[in-house]
Design a protein around this motif. Sequence first.
Motif, PDB file in Angstrom:
ATOM      1  N   ASP A 291       0.851  -1.126   0.004  1.00 37.35           N
ATOM      2  CA  ASP A 291       0.018  -0.059  -0.007  1.00 37.35           C
ATOM      3  C   ASP A 291       0.999   1.194   0.017  1.00 37.35           C
ATOM      4  N   ALA A 292       0.326   2.526  -0.108  1.00 38.90           N
ATOM      5  CA  ALA A 292       1.002   3.675  -0.183  1.00 38.90           C
ATOM      6  C   ALA A 292       1.921   3.846   0.921  1.00 38.90           C
ATOM      7  N   ALA A 293       1.321   3.565   2.124  1.00 39.63           N
ATOM      8  CA  ALA A 293       1.893   3.744   3.447  1.00 39.63           C
ATOM      9  C   ALA A 293       3.383   3.100   3.600  1.00 39.63           C
ATOM     10  N   PHE A 294       3.366   1.746   3.030  1.00 46.41           N
ATOM     11  CA  PHE A 294       4.735   1.123   3.026  1.00 46.41           C
ATOM     12  C   PHE A 294       5.816   1.943   2.077  1.00 46.41           C
ATOM     13  N   VAL A 295       5.223   2.119   0.988  1.00 45.01           N
ATOM     14  CA  VAL A 295       6.188   2.844  -0.018  1.00 45.01           C
ATOM     15  C   VAL A 295       6.550   4.049   0.580  1.00 45.01           C
ATOM     16  N   GLN A 296       5.456   4.985   1.160  1.00 44.46           N
ATOM     17  CA  GLN A 296       5.860   6.197   1.670  1.00 44.46           C
ATOM     18  C   GLN A 296       6.935   6.198   2.756  1.00 44.46           C
ATOM     19  N   SER A 297       6.936   5.139   3.696  1.00 46.24           N
ATOM     20  CA  SER A 297       7.964   5.058   4.649  1.00 46.24           C
ATOM     21  C   SER A 297       9.469   4.962   4.191  1.00 46.24           C
ATOM     22  N   PHE A 298       9.639   4.397   2.867  1.00 51.62           N
ATOM     23  CA  PHE A 298      10.978   4.807   2.261  1.00 51.62           C
ATOM     24  C   PHE A 298      11.175   6.155   1.743  1.00 51.62           C
ATOM     25  N   LEU A 299      10.307   6.474   1.023  1.00 48.28           N
ATOM     26  CA  LEU A 299      10.369   7.953   0.565  1.00 48.28           C
ATOM     27  C   LEU A 299      10.722   9.121   1.569  1.00 48.28           C
ATOM     28  N   ASP A 300      10.289   8.772   2.860  1.00 47.90           N
ATOM     29  CA  ASP A 300      10.442   9.599   3.861  1.00 47.90           C
ATOM     30  C   ASP A 300      11.898   9.948   4.303  1.00 47.90           C
ATOM     31  N   LYS A 301      12.610   8.664   4.105  1.00 49.86           N
ATOM     32  CA  LYS A 301      13.899   8.599   4.226  1.00 49.86           C
ATOM     33  C   LYS A 301      14.824   9.544   3.380  1.00 49.86           C
ATOM     34  N   ARG A 302      14.380  10.005   2.010  1.00 49.08           N
ATOM     35  CA  ARG A 302      14.890  10.484   1.184  1.00 49.08           C
ATOM     36  C   ARG A 302      14.450  12.032   1.066  1.00 49.08           C
ATOM     37  N   ARG A 303      13.365  12.345   1.550  1.00 52.20           N
ATOM     38  CA  ARG A 303      12.771  13.511   1.325  1.00 52.20           C
ATOM     39  C   ARG A 303      13.443  14.604   1.791  1.00 52.20           C
TER      40      ARG A 303
END
Lengths: 363, 363, 363, 363
Positions: free
Chosen positions: A37-49
Motif C-alpha cells: 500500500d501507499a503507506a509502505f512505499v511512503q515510509s521509504f520515500l520519507d527517508k529520502r525526502r
Amino acid sequence: MSHNTFGHLFRVTTWGESHGPALGCIVDGCPPGLALDAAFVQSFLDKRRPGTSRFVTQRKEPDQVKVLSGVFEDDRTDGPVTTGTPISLMIENVDQRSKDYSEIRDRYRPGHADYTYDQKYGVRDYRGGGRSSARETAARVAAGAVARRVLGDEIVIRGAVVQIGPHMIDPENWDWDETANNPFWCPDADMAKVWETFLDETRKSGSSAGAIVEVQASGVPAGWGAPVYGKLDSELAGAMMSINAAKGVEIGAGFAAAGFSGEENADEMRMGNDGVRFLSNNNGGVAGGLSTGQDVVVRVAIKPTSSILTETRSVTRDGEEVDVRTKGRHDPCVGIRAVPVAEAMLACVLADAKLRHRGQIGS
Amino acid sequence: MSHNTFGHLFRVTTWGESHGPALGCIVDGCPPGLALDAAFVQSFLDKRRPGTSRFVTQRKEPDQVKVLSGVFEDDRTDGPVTTGTPISLMIENVDQRSKDYSEIRDRYRPGHADYTYDQKYGVRDYRGGGRSSARETAARVAAGAVARRVLGDEIVIRGAVVQIGPHMIDPENWDWDETANNPFWCPDADMAKVWETFLDETRKSGSSAGAIVEVQASGVPAGWGAPVYGKLDSELAGAMMSINAAKGVEIGAGFAAAGFSGEENADEMRMGNDGVRFLSNNNGGVAGGLSTGQDVVVRVAIKPTSSILTETRSVTRDGEEVDVRTKGRHDPCVGIRAVPVAEAMLACVLADAKLRHRGQIGS
Amino acid sequence: MSHNTFGHLFRVTTWGESHGPALGCIVDGCPPGLALDAAFVQSFLDKRRPGTSRFVTQRKEPDQVKVLSGVFEDDRTDGPVTTGTPISLMIENVDQRSKDYSEIRDRYRPGHADYTYDQKYGVRDYRGGGRSSARETAARVAAGAVARRVLGDEIVIRGAVVQIGPHMIDPENWDWDETANNPFWCPDADMAKVWETFLDETRKSGSSAGAIVEVQASGVPAGWGAPVYGKLDSELAGAMMSINAAKGVEIGAGFAAAGFSGEENADEMRMGNDGVRFLSNNNGGVAGGLSTGQDVVVRVAIKPTSSILTETRSVTRDGEEVDVRTKGRHDPCVGIRAVPVAEAMLACVLADAKLRHRGQIGS
Amino acid sequence: MSHNTFGHLFRVTTWGESHGPALGCIVDGCPPGLALDAAFVQSFLDKRRPGTSRFVTQRKEPDQVKVLSGVFEDDRTDGPVTTGTPISLMIENVDQRSKDYSEIRDRYRPGHADYTYDQKYGVRDYRGGGRSSARETAARVAAGAVARRVLGDEIVIRGAVVQIGPHMIDPENWDWDETANNPFWCPDADMAKVWETFLDETRKSGSSAGAIVEVQASGVPAGWGAPVYGKLDSELAGAMMSINAAKGVEIGAGFAAAGFSGEENADEMRMGNDGVRFLSNNNGGVAGGLSTGQDVVVRVAIKPTSSILTETRSVTRDGEEVDVRTKGRHDPCVGIRAVPVAEAMLACVLADAKLRHRGQIGS
C-alpha cells in the motif's frame, strides 16, 4: 538498463522532471499477492525526502506517493496486494520555484548535465535540471519499496555513509543502530560529530562535499546472478553508477583488492552449522558473478554537489564565456540522500536476480 | 546486459568453456560496409594471447580466430566487408590440459566461481573453470575489434596498467608509447622496473597480485549515452564489472571525488578553437550520463588471481574441510591481460552508444 | 515485447486497470524537438473514445489525456516540444460502475481472461476485466500519437474495418473518405448499410460480432526492419496480436497467398519515375522482413466481444458449474474501436523501426 | 525479438549465411541438468533436412550438428547435460554451389529479399540468398530441440500441413499418425494423394505452391504468458511470422472467428475430472494472452517459394529492366519443410514462457 528502464523480469521505468507536474515509476513483472500500500512505499520515500535536516536541500516536497495501478484489495485479501500487473506510482511536485533557475537557462553549470543535454537533444528543460535532477531518484526509492516486498523479510537491506569529504569512518566503530541517531546515516558516532562541523562549514561557505555510501544486503542465498554479462556485481555496478553524481562503484574489498596478494584476498571456507562458512568477505558476497550467501557489500562514490555558490568559469549556450553561481536550494552533500537511493537500487537488482534465478533454475 | 549478451543495438553474445572445443561470439547489429577480416580481429587477440611473457599464463593457445558469417567479399568491395548480418567469430581451444584440474573437481578453490556455480547450477564444467574462466574474454576482445570498426579511426581507445599490487605509477610519468616497451602495458618506465621485480617474486612464490587498469577513449563526441539508466557511465560500469576478477570501477576522478569540494571537482569551461574547452576532466568525459567530448576515462580494479600455490582452507562439494592448492598455468597478475579486454569492453559500449545515439537523434 | 513494454528504441510501457483511478503510458526513446501537446494526442483518443455511437460501449469516458513529462515549452520553441526524455501520458478513469461487475467476481466469463488470470496470479482485479480490459488500448492510442510525430507527415497511417461478422466489403468499392461517413470506419458505402442493420440486430439480441480490421501505412521507405527475428512483419504480427480479442494477423495477401502459385504471388518489378515500381503488393510492403517502399498492409482478425447477454455455461472460482450472462456496457463489435488501436500499433512499430534503422545504417 | 535474437529468459541467437562456411545458434538461459547430446538435436534436424523427397530442395546437406559448449559429461551425470551456460550449436555448410547464383548477383528476384537487403545494407551476400535463405531455419530447429528438453515430456509439440495451394485437408480426417506416412506431414491420407499429384505438376512446370502449416502443443498448463505485450499469442505471432515466407498467423479459430457471433465463439466451461474442462477451443488455448490449459493451436500461412523457373519481370541493381528466372535447387512448396521449423518456434516460445512464468510466479 535501457534509457529509462532497468531490470529484466522485475522492471522499473521512471519518468518526470524536477519542475514538471509530477514524477513516477512503473514497476512491471512484480509477483502477485504481495502486500503493498501507499503507506509502505511512503515510509521509504520519507527517508529520502528533502528538508529533513539542515544538511540536505530545503526544498519543501512532501513526496506523497499515489498507487495508481497494479494492486487490488478484495474481500479475499487483507489489504491491497499486488496483482502481477504493472504498478504505477506517482509523486506530484509541489514546491517548484522555477524562477530560481531562469538565469541559468542559457548558462552551463559546470559538473551538471546542462551542456551535455543541450549537445545531445538541442532542447532541455533547464528548470531544476529537468530530467537530470536528483528528484528522479524519488521514483527509484518508490520502486525499491516494491522490490523489498519481492525479497521478503529474510533479506535485509541497509545503507550508511562511510565517508564525507576527506573524513572516513572507522570501520571498527560500525554500529548500524547509530545510523538512525544522526542526519548522515553515519554508523560511527564519533565521525558523525566530525561531519556535523565539517558540513556546517561547507554549507555556510556555499560549497559542497563528496561522499561514499555503503549498502549491504544480508540473507541473499548463494547462486543469484547470471554470468557472464548479467553478473550480479555487473548489474549492481550499472545500477549504482546510474545514480546521480555517482563516479565509482566497488564490491567487497573493491579497489583495495588491487593491492592485495592472492593469499590476502582469498575468502577461505570452512564448514559452519548451516553449510559453508567464509572466513572473510573480500569478494563482497559475489564470486564469479553469483552471490556466495555472504552479505552483499557495495560502495558508491558520490561527487560533491555541482551546484555551489562560488563562481566557476563556464560558457553560455551561445558560446560566450561567463562566470556561474548556482543559487537555489541544494544539498551541501548529496551523498547523504543517496543512501535510500542506493538501498533501493540494491533492492531492485536483487529482486530482479531472484526472479531470474528461479526462472532458470526453478526455485 | 542479460546472461551472455550485452549491448542494445550493437549486441555481443559470447559462448564457450575453457576446455571445450572452442569459444566465440556473435556480434549482431553491426552497420554494413565496414572492412573486416580475420587478420584485423587477430591483431587484437594477439595482445591478449597467453604465453607472451613470463608474467602471464604459460598455456599455449594460438587463439586463431575464424570469421564464420556476417562478412562478404564481392567484386564491388575491396576485401571482406560487414553485411549488417550477425558476425560469428570462433576461436578453437588447442592446449587443454584437463588433467591438471581433475583434483579440484570436488574442491572449491577460494575466490573462484566453483562454489557459486555448483550452488546455482548443481553441475559445472570444472575443467579450467569452465565458463567462468578468463578464456571467455578472448571472445570479448574479438568483438571489440568489430566495435573499433564501428567507431572509426577518429576514436582512439587505449589502455594501461596503473597499479600492480601496492605499486602505483606516477601520473606525471605517463607516456602512452611506453606501454609497448614492457610486458605490463605500463605507461611509466620507472614503475615498469619495479613491477618486474615485484612480479618475479610474486610468481616464484606461487602467489599473485591485483592491479588497476585504466582505459581511455579520445575523440568521442559530446552527447552519447542515454539517461537515466542507460547512462554512458552506467553502461561502462556494468561492462567493466563483468570482466573476470573485476571488483571496482570508477570514472574520471572516481572515488577520489568523494574527498573533493565542489570547487575542486568542478570541470570549468571556456571557449576553445573548436567549441567548448574544459579546464579539467574530473568527470572522466561523462556528465549527466552523456559524453562531454573530453576523453572518456575508466579505471577497473582487478583482484589478484585466485589460483595460487599456497594452501588455502576450503571445503569439498560434499562438505568436507580440505586445503586447496591450485596447480595449473595461471597468470600471476591477471590484471595485465585485462588491458585488451577492458579496451574491448570500452569499444563495445561506445559502439553501442554511437548507434543508439543516432537512432534517437538522427546523426 | 516484454510484459507491459514494447519497442526497442521507441519504447512504450502501459499501465492501469479498467476501474482503477487512471491508466497511462510512458513513451521512452522519443527523438527530441518534435511538436507535441495534449490536444494532438487527444485527437487520436477521440477516435477510440467510448460512447460515440450506439455500436460501441455506452460507458461515458471523456478520456482526457494529460502530458506529465517529456515535453517542454521554451521561448525558443513554438509550443511544447519533446525533450528526448520519457513522455508520461495519463488518462483518468471517470465512469467506473464497479457494481456492475460484482456478480462476476467469482464467475469466469467464457472467452474472457478471468480464468487464466486467476490461474496465473491467484488474485485479480475483476472490475471491468481489470488489466485485461480493452480500456488499456487507450494508452496505446496515446502512444501512437507520439509515434506519428516521429514518423512525420510523409508517412500516412490509416485504418478501416473490412469485415463484420460474415459480411465482407467489396475491395472494388474502397474509398478512404467513406470511413469518416459511417460509425464503422467502413470504406465501402454499400457495406456500411448492411453492417448497420446487422449490428442493430446483434446489439438488440445481446449478442456480439467479430470483425477484420485493415491498417495501411504509405510513405514507408524501403529497408526498414531487422532480419531475422526483428523482421518488420514479425514485429507487426506480435504488436497486432497483442490487441485485445485479436486472433489472427496477416500481411499483404496473407492467408490467401497459401493458395497462390509462385507466378500469381510474385510482385514483379519495373522502373518507375522514382525508382523501382512494383506491379502488385501481395507482400504487403514487406519482403525478407524489410519494407519494400510499397504500402505496408496488415489485417487483424478480432473475435466477437466475449461479453454477451446470452447465458453461457461456465464455472466459478470454487469449481461450481454456473451459467453466466455478462451485463454491463459492452461493444457489440469490439472490432470497430480496434481501428485506432491497430493504427497506433502500426505507428509505434514503424517509429521504432525508423529509429533502429538509422541507428544501424546511419540515416 | 531483436535482430537475430529472440526470447527473454530462454534466448536464441542465430547466425550464418546460406553459402558461408557454417551456420548455428546460441541458446542462452537454458536450465541446467537437462540431458542433451548431438544425437537428440540431430533427430529434429533430420526432419527438416533437404533432399528427403522429390518435393523438397535437392541440395545435399547432411546438416550434422556439433555441440560446442554448454553441456558437460561428468562421472556424476549419465551422458552430457546442460550446465546453464550458453549452448553453441553449429552446422557446417557442405554443398554450396555458389556458381548457380552468379547470374542473379545484380538481378532482384521478385518476392525475395534481394531488393530490400540491397536497399537497407548497400551490400549483400547474394549467394543462395545469404542471410535471408531458409537455411537459417536449421538453427531454429536445433534450438527447438533444446526447448523441448526444457518443456519436458509432458508437453507434446506436433505439426502438420493443412493446406497446399488451394487444396485444404478435411479436419474430420485428421490422424496424427498419418503425418509420418507421406512426405507432406499431411494428417489426411486422402488429401496426401491429391497433394502428390498437384505438387508433381507444380514441380515439373517449374512453379511453386503456398501452404498452411498447423502446429499444436498439448500439456501446456494454464497461466503461461505475460500480458499485455508479452501475451503468449503475441509472442507466437511474432515468432511464426519471422519464419521465411510466412505471411499470416492465426490462433485457434483465427480469421474464422471474425465471422462468428459471440455465442458461437464462446469456449464454454464445465468441470471435468482434472478441473475445468472447455467445451470448445476457438481460443486456440490462449485467453487474455495466457494459456488456458487446452491445446495451443497455431496456423501459419506460407507463401509459394519465390524461386520459380517462369520468367518474371524485374530490375537490376543498376535500374535496368530484366526478366528473371531462378535456377538452382528449390523447394516447390517451402511450406513442407516449415513444419519442423514452426514446431521449433512453438517449442522455443513455450520454453521461454515457462521460465518467465516461474520467474514471476515461483513455480
